[in-house]
Design a protein around this motif. Sequence first.
Motif, PDB file in Angstrom:
ATOM      1  N   SER A 172      24.929   0.271  36.892  1.00 54.67           N
ATOM      2  CA  SER A 172      25.040  -1.042  36.258  1.00 54.67           C
ATOM      3  C   SER A 172      25.260  -2.124  37.309  1.00 54.67           C
ATOM      4  O   SER A 172      25.672  -1.848  38.441  1.00 54.67           O
ATOM      5  CB  SER A 172      26.199  -1.069  35.253  1.00 54.67           C
ATOM      6  N   TRP A 173      24.999  -3.376  36.907  1.00 54.05           N
ATOM      7  CA  TRP A 173      25.208  -4.532  37.771  1.00 54.05           C
ATOM      8  C   TRP A 173      26.538  -5.206  37.443  1.00 54.05           C
ATOM      9  O   TRP A 173      26.908  -5.327  36.272  1.00 54.05           O
ATOM     10  CB  TRP A 173      24.078  -5.548  37.594  1.00 54.05           C
ATOM     11  N   TYR A 174      27.223  -5.664  38.484  1.00 52.54           N
ATOM     12  CA  TYR A 174      28.516  -6.331  38.336  1.00 52.54           C
ATOM     13  C   TYR A 174      28.550  -7.588  39.200  1.00 52.54           C
ATOM     14  O   TYR A 174      27.793  -7.716  40.171  1.00 52.54           O
ATOM     15  CB  TYR A 174      29.663  -5.405  38.759  1.00 52.54           C
ATOM     16  N   TRP A 176      31.353  -9.935  41.356  1.00 52.08           N
ATOM     17  CA  TRP A 176      32.702 -10.003  41.906  1.00 52.08           C
ATOM     18  C   TRP A 176      32.973 -11.449  42.316  1.00 52.08           C
ATOM     19  O   TRP A 176      32.186 -12.057  43.052  1.00 52.08           O
ATOM     20  CB  TRP A 176      32.823  -9.077  43.107  1.00 52.08           C
ATOM     21  N   LEU A 187      36.079  -8.276  38.503  1.00 52.03           N
ATOM     22  CA  LEU A 187      34.753  -7.663  38.475  1.00 52.03           C
ATOM     23  C   LEU A 187      34.224  -7.761  37.051  1.00 52.03           C
ATOM     24  O   LEU A 187      34.866  -7.296  36.112  1.00 52.03           O
ATOM     25  CB  LEU A 187      34.846  -6.198  38.911  1.00 52.03           C
ATOM     26  N   LYS A 189      30.931  -7.180  34.335  1.00 50.20           N
ATOM     27  CA  LYS A 189      29.695  -6.440  34.104  1.00 50.20           C
ATOM     28  C   LYS A 189      28.635  -7.399  33.563  1.00 50.20           C
ATOM     29  O   LYS A 189      28.869  -8.088  32.563  1.00 50.20           O
ATOM     30  CB  LYS A 189      29.941  -5.303  33.110  1.00 50.20           C
TER      31      LYS A 189
END
Length: 306
Positions: A172-174, A176, A187, A189
């Motif tokens: 998955s992409w997060y 920060w 963080l 999602k």
Amino acid sequence: MKIDRLIGILSVLLQEEKTTAPELAERFEVSKRTINRDIEDLCKAGIPIRTAQGTGGGISIMDGYRMDRTILTSKDMQMILAGLRSLDSVSGSSYYRQLMEKIQARSSAFIVGRDSLLIDLSSWYRDSLAPKIEAIQDAIGDRHLIKFRYYAPSGESERTLEPYYLVFRWSSWYLWGWCLKRKDFRLFKLNRMDNVRGTDKVFECREASVPDLSNEKIFPGEIKAKALFEADQKWRLVEEFGPSSFTQNNDGRLLFIADYSDIENLVTWIMTFGDKAELLEPVEAREKIASMVQKMTKIYKEDVAL
């Protein structure tokens, strides 16, 4: 963005003996004056660029500074292209595709054989992910605050963030960044973010450490989970937790023991197995599942009666 253009100009100068401001202006779709300012910025950064006017003149890098492309092997080039292709799979623009074409066109002698490594980072959410990633990349490059609506187990909220890193982890992409609401690094999602938009407000970069992405940090194992699974669910346990996460009982069922982050996630995960799993511990989670099953049974019995 300017930084991308500066890197692109430097790449051209490292690979070509000489070029001109009009050629660079046409290539990067900007004015000649903009190119001249970019060349000045590169010189200020310590790049030994020289310019010559008149016939035979142009822009070049001083001898001895030029990169020898032969230090890159065929395998090196394949890995570079594989990385660019993976980024292109979630890109909302043609930037990475154009960059691949430039590398391939100028490095054909180094690229032989068929591609052996293909990476697609887009999953099933490319249409929704690409605009978010592009907006976030622009905000990070311009140092602009971004705003979005975030959906979490605790509820929905509007967030304003100083974006620092786009992270791909755990399939998955997060994102920060520094959350102005929580006054701390967080963080987020991307699939839980909606209405992502950049603002015109510039932020001053703070000391942003690289996020700790270890499983222990993100998913602290505070709950000891124990469950029994039917033998035909072995593939899922191997895929999600590894072959050492369970042992096989005499009756063929699989005894699973692991640390889990919280009760709600554990219950949700176990329920995806339907009648193929029985949660033994913790008792609190087992009771939650029993209550949910009773409510579901009542709902479906009412539907049958209708």
